[in-house]
Design a protein around this motif. Structure first.
Motif, PDB file in Angstrom:
ATOM      1  N   GLU A 223    -139.273  42.129   5.648  1.00  0.00           N
ATOM      2  CA  GLU A 223    -137.853  42.464   5.495  1.00  0.00           C
ATOM      3  C   GLU A 223    -137.499  43.543   6.508  1.00  0.00           C
ATOM      4  N   PRO A 224    -137.055  43.148   7.697  1.00  0.00           N
ATOM      5  CA  PRO A 224    -136.854  44.118   8.789  1.00  0.00           C
ATOM      6  C   PRO A 224    -135.828  45.201   8.489  1.00  0.00           C
ATOM      7  N   ASN A 225    -134.899  44.967   7.571  1.00  0.00           N
ATOM      8  CA  ASN A 225    -133.856  45.951   7.285  1.00  0.00           C
ATOM      9  C   ASN A 225    -134.133  46.779   6.035  1.00  0.00           C
ATOM     10  N   SER A 226    -135.346  46.668   5.490  1.00  0.00           N
ATOM     11  CA  SER A 226    -135.624  47.335   4.224  1.00  0.00           C
ATOM     12  C   SER A 226    -135.901  48.825   4.377  1.00  0.00           C
ATOM     13  N   SER A 227    -136.356  49.274   5.553  1.00  0.00           N
ATOM     14  CA  SER A 227    -136.691  50.684   5.729  1.00  0.00           C
ATOM     15  C   SER A 227    -136.745  51.004   7.223  1.00  0.00           C
ATOM     16  N   LEU A 228    -136.892  52.296   7.527  1.00  0.00           N
ATOM     17  CA  LEU A 228    -137.015  52.710   8.927  1.00  0.00           C
ATOM     18  C   LEU A 228    -138.306  52.186   9.545  1.00  0.00           C
ATOM     19  N   LEU A 229    -139.397  52.198   8.763  1.00  0.00           N
ATOM     20  CA  LEU A 229    -140.658  51.651   9.261  1.00  0.00           C
ATOM     21  C   LEU A 229    -140.520  50.174   9.580  1.00  0.00           C
ATOM     22  N   ALA A 230    -139.826  49.422   8.717  1.00  0.00           N
ATOM     23  CA  ALA A 230    -139.633  47.993   8.953  1.00  0.00           C
ATOM     24  C   ALA A 230    -138.814  47.750  10.218  1.00  0.00           C
ATOM     25  N   GLN A 231    -137.802  48.556  10.446  1.00  0.00           N
ATOM     26  CA  GLN A 231    -136.998  48.408  11.659  1.00  0.00           C
ATOM     27  C   GLN A 231    -137.814  48.738  12.909  1.00  0.00           C
ATOM     28  N   LEU A 232    -138.686  49.741  12.809  1.00  0.00           N
ATOM     29  CA  LEU A 232    -139.544  50.083  13.943  1.00  0.00           C
ATOM     30  C   LEU A 232    -140.506  48.944  14.260  1.00  0.00           C
ATOM     31  N   LEU A 233    -141.145  48.380  13.245  1.00  0.00           N
ATOM     32  CA  LEU A 233    -142.054  47.257  13.462  1.00  0.00           C
ATOM     33  C   LEU A 233    -141.307  46.046  14.013  1.00  0.00           C
ATOM     34  N   ALA A 234    -140.094  45.821  13.523  1.00  0.00           N
ATOM     35  CA  ALA A 234    -139.301  44.698  14.025  1.00  0.00           C
ATOM     36  C   ALA A 234    -138.959  44.885  15.497  1.00  0.00           C
ATOM     37  N   SER A 235    -138.628  46.108  15.892  1.00  0.00           N
ATOM     38  CA  SER A 235    -138.304  46.378  17.296  1.00  0.00           C
ATOM     39  C   SER A 235    -139.522  46.140  18.190  1.00  0.00           C
ATOM     40  N   VAL A 236    -140.693  46.600  17.731  1.00  0.00           N
ATOM     41  CA  VAL A 236    -141.921  46.379  18.505  1.00  0.00           C
ATOM     42  C   VAL A 236    -142.212  44.889  18.619  1.00  0.00           C
ATOM     43  N   SER A 237    -142.028  44.157  17.530  1.00  0.00           N
ATOM     44  CA  SER A 237    -142.279  42.715  17.550  1.00  0.00           C
ATOM     45  C   SER A 237    -141.348  42.005  18.521  1.00  0.00           C
ATOM     46  N   VAL A 238    -140.081  42.408  18.552  1.00  0.00           N
ATOM     47  CA  VAL A 238    -139.123  41.804  19.481  1.00  0.00           C
ATOM     48  C   VAL A 238    -139.530  42.073  20.925  1.00  0.00           C
ATOM     49  N   ILE A 239    -139.981  43.287  21.201  1.00  0.00           N
ATOM     50  CA  ILE A 239    -140.415  43.627  22.561  1.00  0.00           C
ATOM     51  C   ILE A 239    -141.586  42.749  22.995  1.00  0.00           C
ATOM     52  N   PHE A 240    -142.559  42.564  22.103  1.00  0.00           N
ATOM     53  CA  PHE A 240    -143.714  41.730  22.452  1.00  0.00           C
ATOM     54  C   PHE A 240    -143.310  40.269  22.629  1.00  0.00           C
ATOM     55  N   VAL A 241    -142.361  39.783  21.831  1.00  0.00           N
ATOM     56  CA  VAL A 241    -141.888  38.407  21.996  1.00  0.00           C
ATOM     57  C   VAL A 241    -141.237  38.234  23.359  1.00  0.00           C
ATOM     58  N   ILE A 242    -140.404  39.196  23.749  1.00  0.00           N
ATOM     59  CA  ILE A 242    -139.727  39.110  25.047  1.00  0.00           C
ATOM     60  C   ILE A 242    -140.736  39.157  26.198  1.00  0.00           C
ATOM     61  N   VAL A 243    -141.710  40.080  26.113  1.00  0.00           N
ATOM     62  CA  VAL A 243    -142.730  40.170  27.156  1.00  0.00           C
ATOM     63  C   VAL A 243    -143.533  38.873  27.237  1.00  0.00           C
ATOM     64  N   SER A 244    -143.880  38.312  26.086  1.00  0.00           N
ATOM     65  CA  SER A 244    -144.642  37.072  26.071  1.00  0.00           C
ATOM     66  C   SER A 244    -143.846  35.929  26.679  1.00  0.00           C
ATOM     67  N   MET A 245    -142.543  35.871  26.396  1.00  0.00           N
ATOM     68  CA  MET A 245    -141.711  34.811  26.966  1.00  0.00           C
ATOM     69  C   MET A 245    -141.576  34.974  28.483  1.00  0.00           C
ATOM     70  N   ILE A 246    -141.472  36.214  28.950  1.00  0.00           N
ATOM     71  CA  ILE A 246    -141.398  36.450  30.395  1.00  0.00           C
ATOM     72  C   ILE A 246    -142.684  36.001  31.072  1.00  0.00           C
TER      73      ILE A 246
END
Length: 423
Positions: free
Chosen positions: A164-187
Motif C-alpha cells: 500500500e504505497p500511500n499508507s505511510s511515509l516509509l511506504a511512499q519512500l519504498l514506492a519512489s525507490v521502486s519507480v526509480i529502479f523500474v525506470i532505470v531497468s526500462m532505459i
C-alpha cells in the motif's frame, strides 16, 4: 479506569453489552477503549452520554442496530451497511465509534462513494461528519490492530509498506525507490536494442553488469519480502503482476547459471531465443507503476468492470470483419478474372483491409480498385465508426466513475498520511 466495578456495561440505544476492564482496554473501537484511561466521571461523560456508577454502566444515545453491525465487524473483521439505513447515517455512526470508510467492504465503499458524489461531497467534507472528541484511525488500518503484537505487528507493518504505497511515509519512500529502479531497468532494456549497444557494452561491461545486477537485486528482494509478509501465499502467487515479476526476474538467474556452466545463452539455439523472449518480459515491469499512478489504476479498474462491453466490442468488430472481408474478396478478386486485385486474393488478406478501414486508420498499403469495392469501403468505414462508438460510450462513463472513486480514496489516504506526519 480507577472507579467502578470490574465488569463494564455498554448501553447503546437500549441494548446492553457487558465486558471486563481488560477487554475495554484493548477494545478495537477507539471511543470505547478510551474509557479505560478515564480517571474521573467528567472525563467519562466526554465520551458517553451518561454514566451510572452503581451499575458501572455507560450510556450511548446512538443507533442500536448500527452498533450491532459494528460489533459484527469487531468479531469477524467484515463491515457492511445496515439494510434500510442511509449510507451517510451509518457512516456518521462509524466515525463516532472511531472507524473510517476504508474499514467497509469494497462493495459498501463503492456505495458510499456513489452516495457522496451524488450529494456533492468530497473527502474533505467528511470532517464535517466527524464527531468531535474522536481521533480517526488510519483508513487502511484493520480493526484487529490492537490484537497484533510482536512479530505479527511487524509483518503487518511490512506488508502495508510494500503493498500500500500511500499508507505511510516509509511506504511512499519504498514506492519512489521502486519507480526509480523500474525506470532505470526500462532505459537499460531499450538501450540494449540499439545498434551501438554491443560496442558500448564491450568498453563498459562492468558498469552495465553492476547496474543490471542492482536492479535485479532490488526486484528480487522486493518480491521475496512481499511473498514472506503476504497474508495468503497462494493468492500472492496467483496475482498477474506477481507472476510477471517472477517471469521477468528468472531469466537473469538462468543466464547467470548457464554462463557459470560454460554455456552462454546466446549460443543455445531455441533455448537462447526462449531466454531472450523471457528477458523482454521485463517491459511488463511498467505495470508495477499501476500501484503508484492513479491513471493506470483507473484504466485497470475500468477494464475489469467493463469486460462485458469489451467482449461486445470485439464481437461487433469480428462479425463485421467477417462479412466485409468476404464481400471485398468477392468484388475485388472473384468476379472479374481479368482485373483481379492481388491484395484481395483471400479472405484473410481482405480482413486486414477491413480492420484498418473500420478503425479509420487506412495505411494505404491495400485499397480497392473496382467501383463495387470502393462503395463497400465507404460502407465499411461508416459502419466501423458506428459500431465502435456504441460500446465506447459505456466504457467512457465507467472510466469517469472509476476515476472519481479512486480520487476519493486517494484523498482519504493523503488525509490519513497528513495526520500521521502531524503526530
Amino acid at each position: 479506569m480507577k472507579f467502578g466495578k470490574s465488569i463494564c456495561v455498554l448501553n447503546v440505544g437500549g441494548t446492553r453489552y457487558a465486558f471486563t476492564r481488560e477487554v475495554i482496554r484493548d477494545f478495537p473501537l477507539r471511543r470505547v477503549s478510551r474509557l479505560h484511561a478515564c480517571a474521573t466521571e467528567k472525563e467519562v461523560l466526554e465520551l458517553c452520554d451518561d454514566y451510572d456508577r452503581d451499575r458501572n454502566e455507560f450510556f450511548f444515545d446512538r443507533h442500536a442496530q448500527a452498533f450491532v453491525f459494528i460489533m459484527l465487524y469487531v468479531r469477524s473483521g467484515k463491515l457492511r451497511f445496515v439494510p434500510g439505513v442511509c449510507e451517510l447515517s451509518f457512516y456518521s455512526e462509524m466515525l463516532y465509534w472511531g472507524l473510517e470508510s476504508a474499514h467497509l467492504d469494497s462493495c459498501c465503499q463503492k456505495r458510499l462513494d456513489d452516495r457522496m458524489s451524488e450529494i456533492g461531497m468530497d473527502s474533505v467534507s467528511e470532517e464535517g461528519i466527524q464527531v468531535s472528541g474522536d481521533e480517526p484511525q488510519s483508513p487502511v488500518e484493520p480493526v484487529q490492530r490492537t490484537a497484533l503484537t510482536g512479530r505479527a505487528k511487524w509483518l503487518e507493518m511490512m506488508r502495508k509498506a510494500f503493498e500500500e504505497p500511500n499508507s505511510s511515509l516509509l511506504a511512499q519512500l519504498l514506492a519512489s525507490v521502486s519507480v526509480i529502479f523500474v525506470i532505470v531497468s526500462m532505459i537499460m532494456l531499450c538501450a540494449s536494442t540499439l545498434p551501438d549497444w554491443d560496442t558500448a557494452k564491450k568498453t563498459t561491461v562492468e558498469e552495465h553488469r553492476i547496474v543490471e545486477a542492482v536492479c535485479i537485486g532490488w526486484f528480487t528482494t522486493e518480491c521475496i519480502v512481499r511473498f514472506l509478509v503476504a497474508r495468503n501465499k497462494w493468492d500472492f502467487l496467483r496475482r498477474p503482476l506477481n507472476i510477471i515479476d517472477i517471469i521477468a526476474i528468472t531469466p537473469y538467474y538462468v543466464t547467470m547459471a548457464l554462463a557459470r556452466a560454460g554455456m552462454p545463452g546466446a549460443g543455445l539455439g531455441v533455448a537462447g531465443v526462449f531466454l531472450r523472449v523471457l528477458r523482454m518480459m521485463r517491459v511488463f515491469w511498467l505495470m508495477k507503476l499501476a500501484r503508484h499512478f492513479m491513471g493506470l489504476q483507473t484504466l485497470g479498474l475500468t477494464l475489469t468492470r467493463c469486460y462485458r462491453e469489451m467482449v461486445m466490442l470485439m464481437v461487433f468488430v469480428c462479425v463485421a470483419m467477417a462479412i466485409y472481408s468476404a464481400l471485398a474478396q468477392l468484388l475485388e478478386h472473384g468476379l472479374d478474372l481479368e482485373t483481379q486485385n492481388p491484395d484481395f486474393a483471400s479472405i484473410p488478406a481482405a480482413a486486414w483491409w477491413v480492420i484498418i478501414s473500420m478503425t479509420t486508420v487506412g495505411y494505404g498499403d491495400v485499397y480497392p480498385v473496382t467501383i463495387g469495392g470502393r462503395v463497400l469501403g465507404g460502407m465499411c468505414v461508416v459502419s466501423g465508426i458506428v459500431l465502435l462508438a456504441l460500446p465506447i460510450t459505456f466504457i467512457y462513463h465507467s472510466f469517469v466513475q472509476c476515476y472519481h472513486e479512486l480520487k476519493l480514496r486517494s484523498a482519504r489516504y493523503e488525509r490519513s498520511l497528513s495526520i500521521e506526519v502531524l503526530q
